[in-house]
Scaffold this active site. Sequence first.
Site, PDB file in Angstrom:
ATOM      1  N   HIS A 315      67.964  85.700  58.919  1.00  0.00           N
ATOM      2  CA  HIS A 315      67.985  84.360  58.326  1.00  0.00           C
ATOM      3  C   HIS A 315      67.721  83.245  59.331  1.00  0.00           C
ATOM      4  O   HIS A 315      67.178  82.202  58.973  1.00  0.00           O
ATOM      5  CB  HIS A 315      69.319  84.114  57.610  1.00  0.00           C
ATOM      6  CG  HIS A 315      70.467  83.830  58.530  1.00  0.00           C
ATOM      7  ND1 HIS A 315      71.108  84.819  59.250  1.00  0.00           N
ATOM      8  CD2 HIS A 315      71.083  82.654  58.873  1.00  0.00           C
ATOM      9  CE1 HIS A 315      72.076  84.279  59.970  1.00  0.00           C
ATOM     10  NE2 HIS A 315      72.084  82.979  59.777  1.00  0.00           N
ATOM     11  N   ASP A 316      68.078  83.452  60.580  1.00  0.00           N
ATOM     12  CA  ASP A 316      67.920  82.388  61.584  1.00  0.00           C
ATOM     13  C   ASP A 316      66.706  82.586  62.474  1.00  0.00           C
ATOM     14  O   ASP A 316      66.626  81.973  63.549  1.00  0.00           O
ATOM     15  CB  ASP A 316      69.175  82.310  62.464  1.00  0.00           C
ATOM     16  CG  ASP A 316      70.113  81.193  62.038  1.00  0.00           C
ATOM     17  OD1 ASP A 316      69.708  80.352  61.219  1.00  0.00           O
ATOM     18  OD2 ASP A 316      71.262  81.163  62.530  1.00  0.00           O
ATOM     19  N   LYS A 319      65.216  79.601  63.914  1.00  0.00           N
ATOM     20  CA  LYS A 319      65.923  78.846  64.947  1.00  0.00           C
ATOM     21  C   LYS A 319      65.298  79.061  66.319  1.00  0.00           C
ATOM     22  O   LYS A 319      65.571  78.305  67.262  1.00  0.00           O
ATOM     23  CB  LYS A 319      67.404  79.230  64.953  1.00  0.00           C
ATOM     24  CG  LYS A 319      68.292  78.222  65.657  1.00  0.00           C
ATOM     25  CD  LYS A 319      69.769  78.485  65.399  1.00  0.00           C
ATOM     26  CE  LYS A 319      70.212  77.881  64.084  1.00  0.00           C
ATOM     27  NZ  LYS A 319      71.673  77.983  63.883  1.00  0.00           N
ATOM     28  N   HIS A 368      69.786  79.396  53.500  1.00  0.00           N
ATOM     29  CA  HIS A 368      71.166  79.527  53.945  1.00  0.00           C
ATOM     30  C   HIS A 368      71.846  78.197  54.256  1.00  0.00           C
ATOM     31  O   HIS A 368      73.060  78.165  54.475  1.00  0.00           O
ATOM     32  CB  HIS A 368      71.250  80.471  55.159  1.00  0.00           C
ATOM     33  CG  HIS A 368      70.471  80.038  56.350  1.00  0.00           C
ATOM     34  ND1 HIS A 368      69.110  80.226  56.468  1.00  0.00           N
ATOM     35  CD2 HIS A 368      70.861  79.421  57.504  1.00  0.00           C
ATOM     36  CE1 HIS A 368      68.701  79.748  57.629  1.00  0.00           C
ATOM     37  NE2 HIS A 368      69.748  79.256  58.279  1.00  0.00           N
ATOM     38  N   HIS A 369      71.094  77.098  54.272  1.00  0.00           N
ATOM     39  CA  HIS A 369      71.721  75.781  54.421  1.00  0.00           C
ATOM     40  C   HIS A 369      71.557  74.928  53.169  1.00  0.00           C
ATOM     41  O   HIS A 369      71.849  73.720  53.198  1.00  0.00           O
ATOM     42  CB  HIS A 369      71.147  75.034  55.628  1.00  0.00           C
ATOM     43  CG  HIS A 369      71.597  75.581  56.942  1.00  0.00           C
ATOM     44  ND1 HIS A 369      72.909  75.549  57.352  1.00  0.00           N
ATOM     45  CD2 HIS A 369      70.912  76.201  57.945  1.00  0.00           C
ATOM     46  CE1 HIS A 369      73.023  76.113  58.544  1.00  0.00           C
ATOM     47  NE2 HIS A 369      71.821  76.518  58.924  1.00  0.00           N
TER      48      HIS A 369
END
Length: 451
Positions: A315-316, A319, A368-369
């Site tokens: 999911h990240d 990033k 997810h955010h």
Amino acid sequence: MQAPALVFADILAGLSHALDITEGHPTGHAARSCLIGMRLAALVGVPDADRADLFYALLLKDAGCSSNSARVHQLFGGSDHEVKREVWMRDWRRPHLQIAYALRYTGRGESPWRRLKRLVGLAASPDAGREIFRIRCDRGAAIASDLGLSDATAAAIRSMDEHWDGGGHPSGLRGEDIPMLARIIGLAQVLEIFADDAGPAAACEVARRRRGRWFDPRLVDALGPLERDTVFWTDLRSRDERELIAAAEPMQATIQVTEERLDRIAAAFAGVIDAKSPYTFDHSRRVAGYCVSTAEHLGMPAEGVVRLRRAGLLHDIGKLAVPNSILDKPAALTAEEWQIVRTHPRHTFDVLDRVPIFRELAFDASCHHETLDGRGYHLGLTETQLSESARILAVADRVDALLADRPYRKGLSLDEVRSILRADCDKGAICARPTDALLDTLGSLPTFSAE
């Protein structure tokens, strides 16, 4: 769950875009380097059996790139992406170019006193360059081994930044002591960078200027046919990389992806993601564990649990596009910095959407955010637009973010986390159902394994 027939290289080519972002390269750098390297291998007569090892080493050459990001930022400040990219744009072994690079990129945007302090620290760390390369190359080789690739592939990644005259890193290998596959990677990546910047003729001229110092003379002398192949260079810029990668893959190198290997890929890239910052160590693995616990508690079918675990691991991945100056900042972020952070879910979607088997989870992973009330990011979605998997992932990510240490605070207690989550449910930000399910088991959860 039976995965569709997939080829390992197709997955790695898609995920390599995340590695490009981490190194500050334009997307497609690793894939294009792979294609250049395979042409070089053909020109110098590398045996077919060795080309299979080279192929995967080229695609994964930057797999360790996130592991030195925090150290790069610690030394130079500013954007680690910019610092990493620009080091390739010069012959960094020339003393005057080293000095010019340090003066230009150390402490950019900081006060004169802070810049001076960083420059002094850099001058007092003469082995910092070797350390940065060692971290990246060793970690990249370890990831290749974790994925079940050959020792030759791992060795090529470990030695790809060695130079012909012994002046490279991390071990100062010289000449024939450097594996041939590593020599090809070293030349291929520089050719791609300069071809992208100024065209193939300029790239080959750079290689010739560094002949016998950086690069194996035999490889540089073989560049003529490649330099003149206008169709190759045009295709490199205009055709679908996945099509070109599929055509370049040695037949004997083709690896069909099983469910077990797919899990290993997701776990390996979760490690790449979490290595970006000391404050995210193991975050993706823990989020995946929370997702599994919650989904099973809610009675989600096994196929959905597997899919959600992989979404948690990846999911990240977006990033990797966020500089460590933001990720590791021990103070409140500025509005501009927050805007950069808020783009990372979009990068997650863009990367995963390029990989056929991960395309089905790209949207949920990128949510997810998001919040039920539409105040989340990056799309501002509302309750009816978020799947059960997306809601579970949002809660799991929030729980780990609250429990873990951050550069600006220590991790919260379990009671504090429970209180915050209950308040978020009451405000309509997160879904009560997965929240209750996770809180029911949170105190007794084991240390989850991503395997």
